[in-house]
Design a protein around this motif. Structure first.
Motif, PDB file in Angstrom:
ATOM      1  N   GLY A  83      13.747 -41.650 -25.547  1.00 47.81           N
ATOM      2  CA  GLY A  83      12.975 -42.052 -24.104  1.00 47.81           C
ATOM      3  C   GLY A  83      12.684 -40.732 -23.463  1.00 47.81           C
ATOM      4  N   ILE A  84      13.496 -40.030 -23.467  1.00 55.11           N
ATOM      5  CA  ILE A  84      12.847 -38.455 -22.629  1.00 55.11           C
ATOM      6  C   ILE A  84      11.905 -37.699 -23.755  1.00 55.11           C
ATOM      7  N   PHE A 101       9.548 -39.431 -25.432  1.00 57.86           N
ATOM      8  CA  PHE A 101       8.577 -40.457 -24.997  1.00 57.86           C
ATOM      9  C   PHE A 101       7.866 -40.209 -23.564  1.00 57.86           C
ATOM     10  N   TYR A 102       8.911 -40.282 -22.788  1.00 54.33           N
ATOM     11  CA  TYR A 102       8.358 -39.777 -21.326  1.00 54.33           C
ATOM     12  C   TYR A 102       7.574 -38.482 -21.372  1.00 54.33           C
ATOM     13  N   ILE A 103       8.090 -37.531 -21.993  1.00 57.43           N
ATOM     14  CA  ILE A 103       7.440 -35.983 -21.681  1.00 57.43           C
ATOM     15  C   ILE A 103       6.166 -36.274 -22.325  1.00 57.43           C
ATOM     16  N   THR A 104       5.946 -36.758 -23.659  1.00 52.35           N
ATOM     17  CA  THR A 104       4.913 -36.909 -24.375  1.00 52.35           C
ATOM     18  C   THR A 104       3.826 -37.731 -23.787  1.00 52.35           C
ATOM     19  N   SER A 158       3.834 -38.804 -20.573  1.00 51.19           N
ATOM     20  CA  SER A 158       3.952 -39.105 -18.936  1.00 51.19           C
ATOM     21  C   SER A 158       2.460 -39.250 -18.147  1.00 51.19           C
ATOM     22  N   ASP A 159       1.677 -38.224 -18.918  1.00 48.48           N
ATOM     23  CA  ASP A 159       0.254 -38.153 -18.145  1.00 48.48           C
ATOM     24  C   ASP A 159      -0.480 -39.410 -18.480  1.00 48.48           C
ATOM     25  N   LEU A 164       0.900 -42.283 -18.858  1.00 51.62           N
ATOM     26  CA  LEU A 164       1.684 -43.542 -18.405  1.00 51.62           C
ATOM     27  C   LEU A 164       1.200 -43.635 -16.820  1.00 51.62           C
ATOM     28  N   GLN A 165       0.593 -42.508 -16.053  1.00 51.13           N
ATOM     29  CA  GLN A 165       0.528 -42.434 -14.742  1.00 51.13           C
ATOM     30  C   GLN A 165      -0.838 -42.304 -14.395  1.00 51.13           C
ATOM     31  N   TYR A 214       1.043 -47.231 -13.389  1.00 50.97           N
ATOM     32  CA  TYR A 214       1.639 -47.281 -14.763  1.00 50.97           C
ATOM     33  C   TYR A 214       0.401 -48.362 -15.638  1.00 50.97           C
TER      34      TYR A 214
END
Lengths: 277, 251
Positions: free
Chosen positions: B190-191, B193-196, B198-199, B201-202, B207
């Protein structure tokens, strides 16, 4: 039957248990494996059975590498460990589901052993006494007609009649094609059964001789006074000494495994010298 | 290299017979408890539910199949957790492949088939009894070939291998340990995935919930590849790890 070359094994990197151990055991004998606590007897038996893997070295047990744990190999060896677990089922069921894995399983022989040990057929295996469980496993193991039967402390927990029954059954079950290895501390229970004797100490085989060789080289006697020469080892006993000495008269004396073991462990160099000549 | 050293169908059937014989009581108990709970759940839903139509049993089927199957898969190499039983299991004259296959057949194939058959019988019986008790409620029949059951089976077959890996590598309390390991793994993934992502996703501070934003990008390809890995590689990988873990077992 068993050929071990340059075996190395350790539980801990800094303290090797076996280092370059060599051992060859031809078939047709009941080998007695003796050693102090922690000498590596059980570990050696586990390595032979494929339950532990050596770090280095070559092993050939009944024509297989134990590490592979091929079914054919596993059907040729049967190990009865010191501590074991039996399922909660009657012996009939146990035999019905386990015996087909052993192609030469002899059911009538199994029944014979069960009768000789007077095992309760209707009782669940898990409810049997420790000694009865052990006798059951021995009956099953012998009935598999395996080439190698490995017994770790087999007489622990057996009552006096069972011990003599055990010796009798084992002595009758040996033949040229098979071998038994018995690891034990109860050497008195094994006298007149195990031959040759293997003594393991500090990861090395320090003694491997049969009775004939031993009685040719050593004499074990009870004496009131210590002799001056040829003494290998002695222990004070009731009314004198039990002495292990070089056999110069070629007279055969009664074997005392406990004394022999103590003599070998406490005087390795002398023993080596004696048996080399 | 003899094939019989690795695989013999008669030995597999002997192993299956042995497992059934040893665990038949436990299996029966598991079925009774599972279906008992499901039935109680159905009755409670009928008593306290507001709907006049109880949806088919598909949701309960999926949950029970997956949770029950994961627990069963965790118990597959139970003998290895007990130092005394390990001897018997490892010394049993069957190859590692046969031991693995017999357990896989039990925990994967047999479980799905037996549980589905038992669930069909349960659904028929539960519907009849519940209808007698609550005649104003309509109970839908269970369709094992429906979308939810078929998806549950697919997910179960893919994921159960993870619990077999746990069964071989953990000694005791396999199910909770595997769940814990999975949780840790999920957090790490999850971490990453979020780091890669994040741009992406937001985008514009919102979202995204559509594929379109990443379609055609390398990230999209990576996502497709990850899906392919999940459906086609995860299960064989877990089975492989289980097999080699079993092969390397010592006492």
């Amino acid at each position: 039957m068993i050929k071990i070359e340059n075996l190395s094994f350790s539980y801990n990197k800094n303290y090797p248990l076996f280092d370059q151990l060599n051992l060859t055991l031809p078939s047709g004998n009941i080998y007695g494996l003796l050693g102090k606590n922690g000498a590596g007897k059980t570990t050696l038996l586990k390595i032979i059975s494929g339950l532990l893997f050596p770090k280095h070295g070559k092993l050939d047990v009944v024509g297989f590498q134990p590490k592979d744990r091929y079914p054919q190999f596993l059907s040729e060896i049967y190990m009865i460990p010191e501590e074991f677990s039996l399922p909660s089922m009657k012996m009939e069921n146990f035999v019905r589901i386990n015996s087909p894995f052993y192609p030469r399983f002899n059911y009538s022989l199994f029944k014979e052993y069960v009768n000789e040990f007077k095992l309760p057929k209707e009782q669940k295996l898990s409810n049997m006494s420790y000694g009865q469980k052990k006798n059951f496993l021995l009956s099953f193991g012998l009935a598999t007609d395996c080439k190698l039967l490995i017994l770790d402390e087999p007489t622990n927990g057996l009552d006096i009649p069972s011990k003599s029954q055990f010796r009798k059954i084992l002595a009758n079950a040996i033949h040229e094609e098979r071998s038994f290895i018995i690891s034990t501390h109860q050497v008195r229970d094994m006298e007149n059964l195990i031959d040759p004797i293997i003594i393991l100490d500090e990861g090395q085989i320090i003694f491997f001789h049969d009775y004939e060789q031993i009685s040719r080289k050593l004499a074990i006697t009870k004496q009131t006074e210590l002799p001056d020469n040829n003494v290998v080892y002695y222990e004070s006993s009731l009314g004198g000494y039990t002495v292990v000495k070089e056999n110069t008269t070629m007279e055969e004396t009664r074997m005392n495994l406990e004394i022999l073991f103590n003599a070998v462990v406490s005087n390795k160099e002398k023993m080596n010298e004696l048996f080399k000549s | 290299m003899k094939l019989t050293n690795y695989f013999d169908i008669s030995r597999i059937s002997l192993l299956l017979k042995m497992e059934f014989c040893r665990s038949r009581k436990a299996m029966l108990m598991t079925f009774v408890i599972t279906f008992g709970f499901l039935f109680i759940g159905l009755i409670l839903e009928s008593v306290f539910g507001f709907e006049k139509v109880i949806k088919s049993h598909q949701g309960s089927y999926a949950a029970a199949l997956i949770i029950g199957g994961f627990i069963l898969s965790s118990l597959t190499f139970n003998d290895l957790s007990n130092p005394l039983k390990r001897y018997n299991y490892l010394m049993l004259p069957a190859s590692t492949l046969e031991k693995f296959l017999s357990m896989w057949l039990l925990a994967c194939v047999s479980w799905v088939v037996m549980f589905t058959l038992a669930f069909i019988v349960y659904a028929l019986a539960a519907n009849t009894i519940a209808h007698l008790l609550f005649s104003n409620i309509t109970y839908q029949a269970f369709d094992p070939l429906g979308k939810i059951p078929m998806n549950a089976i697919r997910y179960y077959i893919v994921l159960q291998g993870i619990f077999m890996v746990g069964a071989v590598h953990f000694k005791g309390y396999v199910f909770p340990k595997t769940i814990f390991a999975l949780l840790l793994f999920s957090i790490v993934c999850g971490i990453i995935f979020y780091i890669t992502m994040s741009d992406l996703l937001q985008l514009n501070g919102e979202y995204i919930n559509e594929y379109s934003a990443i379609k055609g990008t390398p990230l999209h390809k990576a996502w497709i590849f990850t899906q392919w890995l999940f459906w086609w590689m995860l299960a064989p990988l877990c089975w492989g790890i289980t097999y080699f873990g079993l092969k390397e077992q010592e006492v």
